[in-house]
Design an enzyme around this catalytic site. Structure first.
Site, PDB file in Angstrom:
ATOM      1  N   ALA A 261       0.861  -1.183   0.000  1.00  0.00           N
ATOM      2  CA  ALA A 261       0.000   0.000   0.000  1.00  0.00           C
ATOM      3  C   ALA A 261       0.893   1.227   0.000  1.00  0.00           C
ATOM      4  O   ALA A 261       2.028   1.181   0.474  1.00  0.00           O
ATOM      5  CB  ALA A 261      -0.935   0.001   1.210  1.00  0.00           C
ATOM      6  N   GLU A 263       1.026   5.629   0.590  1.00  0.00           N
ATOM      7  CA  GLU A 263       0.358   6.679   1.353  1.00  0.00           C
ATOM      8  C   GLU A 263       0.122   7.966   0.584  1.00  0.00           C
ATOM      9  O   GLU A 263       0.168   9.054   1.165  1.00  0.00           O
ATOM     10  CB  GLU A 263       1.196   6.994   2.589  1.00  0.00           C
ATOM     11  CG  GLU A 263       2.535   7.674   2.315  1.00  0.00           C
ATOM     12  CD  GLU A 263       3.728   6.733   2.238  1.00  0.00           C
ATOM     13  OE1 GLU A 263       4.868   7.206   2.397  1.00  0.00           O
ATOM     14  OE2 GLU A 263       3.516   5.539   2.012  1.00  0.00           O
ATOM     15  N   ASN A 264      -0.146   7.943  -0.691  1.00  0.00           N
ATOM     16  CA  ASN A 264      -0.362   9.172  -1.440  1.00  0.00           C
ATOM     17  C   ASN A 264      -1.359  10.071  -0.704  1.00  0.00           C
ATOM     18  O   ASN A 264      -2.403   9.610  -0.248  1.00  0.00           O
ATOM     19  CB  ASN A 264      -0.929   8.853  -2.824  1.00  0.00           C
ATOM     20  CG  ASN A 264      -0.283   7.638  -3.440  1.00  0.00           C
ATOM     21  OD1 ASN A 264       0.900   7.627  -3.710  1.00  0.00           O
ATOM     22  ND2 ASN A 264      -1.068   6.593  -3.647  1.00  0.00           N
ATOM     23  N   HIS A 294      -1.510   2.681   9.165  1.00  0.00           N
ATOM     24  CA  HIS A 294      -0.128   3.027   8.788  1.00  0.00           C
ATOM     25  C   HIS A 294      -0.132   4.078   7.682  1.00  0.00           C
ATOM     26  O   HIS A 294       0.529   5.118   7.786  1.00  0.00           O
ATOM     27  CB  HIS A 294       0.600   1.760   8.340  1.00  0.00           C
ATOM     28  CG  HIS A 294       1.981   1.985   7.808  1.00  0.00           C
ATOM     29  ND1 HIS A 294       3.117   1.575   8.466  1.00  0.00           N
ATOM     30  CD2 HIS A 294       2.424   2.565   6.651  1.00  0.00           C
ATOM     31  CE1 HIS A 294       4.181   1.901   7.769  1.00  0.00           C
ATOM     32  NE2 HIS A 294       3.795   2.505   6.650  1.00  0.00           N
ATOM     33  N   GLU A 295      -0.872   3.795   6.614  1.00  0.00           N
ATOM     34  CA  GLU A 295      -0.888   4.744   5.496  1.00  0.00           C
ATOM     35  C   GLU A 295      -1.529   6.064   5.913  1.00  0.00           C
ATOM     36  O   GLU A 295      -1.104   7.140   5.475  1.00  0.00           O
ATOM     37  CB  GLU A 295      -1.626   4.140   4.300  1.00  0.00           C
ATOM     38  CG  GLU A 295      -1.118   2.775   3.842  1.00  0.00           C
ATOM     39  CD  GLU A 295       0.381   2.728   3.585  1.00  0.00           C
ATOM     40  OE1 GLU A 295       0.967   3.761   3.230  1.00  0.00           O
ATOM     41  OE2 GLU A 295       0.970   1.644   3.749  1.00  0.00           O
ATOM     42  N   HIS A 298       0.805   8.432   7.702  1.00  0.00           N
ATOM     43  CA  HIS A 298       1.679   9.148   6.768  1.00  0.00           C
ATOM     44  C   HIS A 298       1.075  10.460   6.293  1.00  0.00           C
ATOM     45  O   HIS A 298       1.810  11.331   5.801  1.00  0.00           O
ATOM     46  CB  HIS A 298       1.964   8.288   5.547  1.00  0.00           C
ATOM     47  CG  HIS A 298       3.082   7.307   5.713  1.00  0.00           C
ATOM     48  ND1 HIS A 298       4.345   7.663   6.126  1.00  0.00           N
ATOM     49  CD2 HIS A 298       3.136   5.963   5.486  1.00  0.00           C
ATOM     50  CE1 HIS A 298       5.122   6.594   6.149  1.00  0.00           C
ATOM     51  NE2 HIS A 298       4.415   5.546   5.770  1.00  0.00           N
ATOM     52  N   GLU A 317       8.851   5.794   7.862  1.00  0.00           N
ATOM     53  CA  GLU A 317       8.176   4.494   7.875  1.00  0.00           C
ATOM     54  C   GLU A 317       8.000   3.945   9.291  1.00  0.00           C
ATOM     55  O   GLU A 317       6.969   3.370   9.617  1.00  0.00           O
ATOM     56  CB  GLU A 317       8.944   3.498   7.003  1.00  0.00           C
ATOM     57  CG  GLU A 317       8.943   3.846   5.530  1.00  0.00           C
ATOM     58  CD  GLU A 317       7.541   3.914   4.932  1.00  0.00           C
ATOM     59  OE1 GLU A 317       6.603   3.323   5.507  1.00  0.00           O
ATOM     60  OE2 GLU A 317       7.375   4.560   3.892  1.00  0.00           O
TER      61      GLU A 317
END
Length: 811
Positions: A261, A263-264, A294-295, A298, A317
């Site tokens: 995945a 994180e945009n 997680h994403e 970010h 990260e």
């Protein structure tokens, strides 16, 4: 000349010289339904502090035309366009075409085998945007991006910002997206295709989830959970960081043939393998939750505030990996997430940190190619564990205060590690300089044991320990269980630390109880047998996990046999009450039986695990997981027949049973073909290939190796499953040629970008049909490989070396 990797010196000079005002990127996807090309026009507006100076812009796509302030530019073949004679204010325009959208970097075209529909995604970390359009591809040159995308009329286009203006253009539509906030180029995205879309409103946010149409039913099944987790995460981080997510739109796009995945900002891209075709198990649901969080973490740590250079990649990260478990336990139903982290990720990090590619968490990064090589177990699970220790060290309230100050001070800018350390030191009143040096600039893992002298207990470090806070738990046997009678936190500053407040006598003292630090432990000789024999009687998932981590580390270090570790972890599997760790235990004990046990002991260990799985299957809450475990460990016709009976019409379980039956030499060809016909999963062909991979048949092995390793037909998210079925114990004669094929493939394993490179280098490495001499050959071959391949290979080679040692150990 090959494509050059940006060095830190070059990035620093370019950042001193220019400031990017904005990107306007015009993208044409209309050729993709019938061909491979994505066409882009990138217009970059930027200033220069030294008019007349020269720099370069990154572009590894085919450049059709390039002008700077209206003047045509000379082109080069190294992924860079020279920019001579810069003005104080500049406009760069580059037309480019990327035709390698099947196996290249940055952009990928996927065709759904179910209906032939085409989907396209971009993914740019660390520096793959340059493979799609011209940009200054370094994280500290942040700028607003305006994307305009022309795509087939039936497609939906998604990007970072919401509410695009859509214009009809015959057989196409043109999507014009509003400016993003200032972003690093690696945090931008375009995803497109004929998606199935679901949207919800939550606490002022407009939430969207998307998947290919053939997975619409699965997306609908999981939608409530995804939206609930998304809302919980946004609320948790908004409060923890004193900063709500500043954009109304938040999309998550599940894409075919994507790895992991990404994180945009405002538009997270996922592998659609996270949309489980069978009903997800508890651990699979928890994995989706922690990856989602997680994403999301970010969005703040990585997007709103960005690390200036890739030496702080670990922090980007590791912080997200720490924060996702913190949020999972604090805001969702996954209240044992840290136990899952311990048994799923942290035990891998302990092994990596004691191996040949161990490195300081924070280290100098010469160029971006080197950065790609440290997306590893030191960066992720060790880094997350160290940040948990940091929060423990300063206190959670002061940690939150420091993080809020950090985001308020640096929003939309770039920072270094020291900026974060300064914010936390200020909030906590603690000097963190020694902590930073010991934890972040020094490789390796502390190890602790206990010494007893009468009623005095001393915590003893093996060497000079890092400053840290950890806990020692005291347990006494009450009936058939161990109950905690005391928990003492100690702050470690020296090699010997007195532990006061423990009972005079205890049946077991557990070091690093509650798993507050990153350190391995050893029982003293008098309690070793208690630890191995009674770990399953400990009262909590995290205490049992701490004991299991010690047992596993002793196995990998050659201080415990596979039989000892297997018995202990099988007992833990049978006794565990937490959904978070049932599957990690099952993975560990199955790996012991398959990969670590001497061949003569392998059948007995597998039989013990299979018997435990059959007993667990009687519990409705454990049934699915237990039957999957049996599908890995069934020892003969009786187990397989019982598994088939239990599976009934469960297509997923039938595939798993067929893989095991194929490995054991059964004739499964006709049944596999019939199951493929009735499986609605658009990627069911991969399940059929996995069955063939397990067959002890030369023709099947040759076909699977070609499709997996040579032609790369298998989606990257499925490579591990197919490779695991290919490399099976007891098939050494068949597998030996492919061990040599792996060595021959090493120079090309980096192709396709960072995630494929890591995946192929790790999962194609042979765990069987090899000996110590082969391990050394692989190490030598790795010297000339790309950094990401070299590090991945060396780490895997070290694991296999340890397995070979365990297979020859005497019980």
């Amino acid at each position: 000349m090959g494509i050059r990797s940006l060095t830190r010196t070059e990035a620093e000079r370019r950042a001193e010289l220019i400031a990017v005002e904005r990107y306007d990127v015009d993208i044409d996807l209309t050729a993709l339904p019938d061909g491979p090309e994505i066409r882009c026009v990138s217009t970059v507006t930027f200033t220069c502090s030294e008019p007349g100076a020269e720099t370069f812009v990154d572009c590894a796509a085919e450049v059709r035309a390039a002008t700077l302030n209206g003047t045509p530019l000379a082109l080069s073949a190294d992924g860079r366009i020279p920019l001579p004679g810069l003005a104080a204010h500049n406009v760069l325009r580059v037309e480019s075409v990327q035709a390698d959208t099947t196996a290249g970097e940055g952009v990928h075209k996927a065709v759904d085998p179910a209906d032939g529909e085409v989907y396209v995604w971009t993914s740019f970390e660390p520096d793959e945007a340059r493979f799609v359009w011209a940009c200054f591809d370094q994280p500290d040159l942040k700028a607003p991006h305006a994307f305009t995308v022309t795509a087939p009329a039936a497609w939906t286009v998604l990007s970072n910002s919401g509410d695009p203006r859509i214009e009809e253009q015959g057989a196409a539509r043109r999507w014009s997206f509003p400016d993003t906030p200032p972003l690093s180029v690696y945090n931008t995205v375009v995803n497109a295709g004929p998606f199935h879309e679901i949207r919800r409103q939550a606490d002022g946010h407009d939430l969207g989830i998307y998947a290919r149409r053939s997975l619409a039913e699965v997306l609908e099944r999981d939608a409530d959970d995804i939206f609930t987790l998304t809302a919980q995460g946004l609320a948790f981080f908004a409060e923890a960081f004193a900063m709500p997510f500043p954009q109304r739109k938040y999309d998550q796009v599940f894409m075919p043939e994507f790895g992991g995945a990404m994180e945009n900002y405002g538009c997270v891209t996922w592998s659609d393998s996270f949309l489980r075709r069978a009903t997800p198990t508890p651990a699979e649901s928890e994995l989706l939750a922690v990856v989602l969080l997680h994403e999301m973490a970010h969005m703040w740590f990585g997007n709103i505030v960005t690390m200036r250079w890739w030496d702080d990649l670990w922090l980007n990260e590791a912080f997200a990996e720490f924060a996702c478990h913190w949020a999972a336990e604090g805001a969702t139903r996954y209240t044992d997430a840290w136990a899952g982290h311990l048994l799923g990720g942290k035990v891998r990090a302990y092994l990596s940190d004691q191996g040949p590619v161990s490195h300081p968490i924070h280290q100098p990064i010469h160029d971006v190619a080197q950065a790609a090589s440290i997306f590893d177990n030191i960066t992720y699970p060790k880094g997350a564990s160290v940040l948990l220790q940091l929060m423990t060290y300063v206190g959670e309230d002061r940690f939150r205060t420091g993080m809020a100050a950090y985001f308020a001070r640096h929003a939309w800018g770039t920072t270094t590690l020291q900026d974060l350390i300064d914010a936390l030191a200020e909030a906590s009143g603690r000097d963190l300089a020694a902590w930073r040096k010991a934890w972040l600039e020094t490789a390796g893992t502390d190890r602790f044991t206990l010494e007893h002298d009468g009623d005095t207990v001393t915590l003893v470090a093996d060497g000079n320990p890092r400053p840290q806070v950890l806990a020692v738990g005291a347990y006494d046997r009450i009936g058939d269980a161990l109950e905690r009678t005391a928990l003492v936190r100690v702050e470690v500053t020296e090699a010997r630390t007195p532990v006061t407040g423990l009972p005079a006598t205890s049946d077991l003292l557990l070091i690093n109880d509650d798993d507050l630090t990153f350190a391995t432990t050893r029982p003293d000789p008098t309690t070793r047998d208690t630890l191995f024999g009674a770990a399953d009687q400990l009262p909590t998932a995290i205490s049992r996990g701490a004991a299991a981590a010690t047992v596993w580390d002793m196995l990998t270090a050659g201080e415990a046999t596979a039989a000892e570790a297997g018995r202990c972890l099988t007992a833990l599997l049978a006794a565990e009450t937490s959904d978070a760790v049932i599957e990690p235990y099952l993975t560990l004990v199955t790996n012991i039986a398959e990969l670590w046990a001497p061949p003569a002991e392998r059948p007995a260990l597998a039989e013990a695990v299979a018997a435990t799985c059959r007993r667990l299957a009687a519990d409705p809450g454990r049934r699915q997981v237990a039957l999957r475990g049996l599908a890995r460990t069934a020892t003969g016709a009786e187990d397989l027949a019982w598994l088939r009976e239990q599976a009934g019409d469960d297509v997923d379980l039938r595939w798993r049973a067929l893989v095991r039956e194929a490995e054991l030499g059964g004739d499964v060809t006709a049944e596999s073909a019939a199951l493929l016909e009735r499986d609605p999963d658009p990627d069911a062909w991969v399940r059929a290939l996995t069955v063939r991979a397990a067959l002890p048949d030369p023709a099947a092995k040759a076909e699977v190796w070609r499709r997996l390793a040579v032609d790369r037909e298998v989606p990257v998210a499925a490579v591990s499953a197919v490779a695991a079925a290919f490399w099976r114990p007891g098939q050494d004669d068949l597998l030996a040629p492919y061990a040599e094929h792996y060595l021959a493939a090493i120079p090309e394993l980096h192709q396709g970008g960072m995630i494929p490179a890591m995946t192929y280098a790790s999962h194609l490495f042979p765990p069987y049909a090899v000996d110590p001499a082969y391990i050394e050959k692989a190490r030598q071959a790795a010297r000339e490989a790309a950094p990401v391949v070299r590090n991945t290979l060396l780490e895997r080679a070290d694991s296999v070396r340890r397995m070979l040692h365990a297979r020859t150990a005497k019980a």
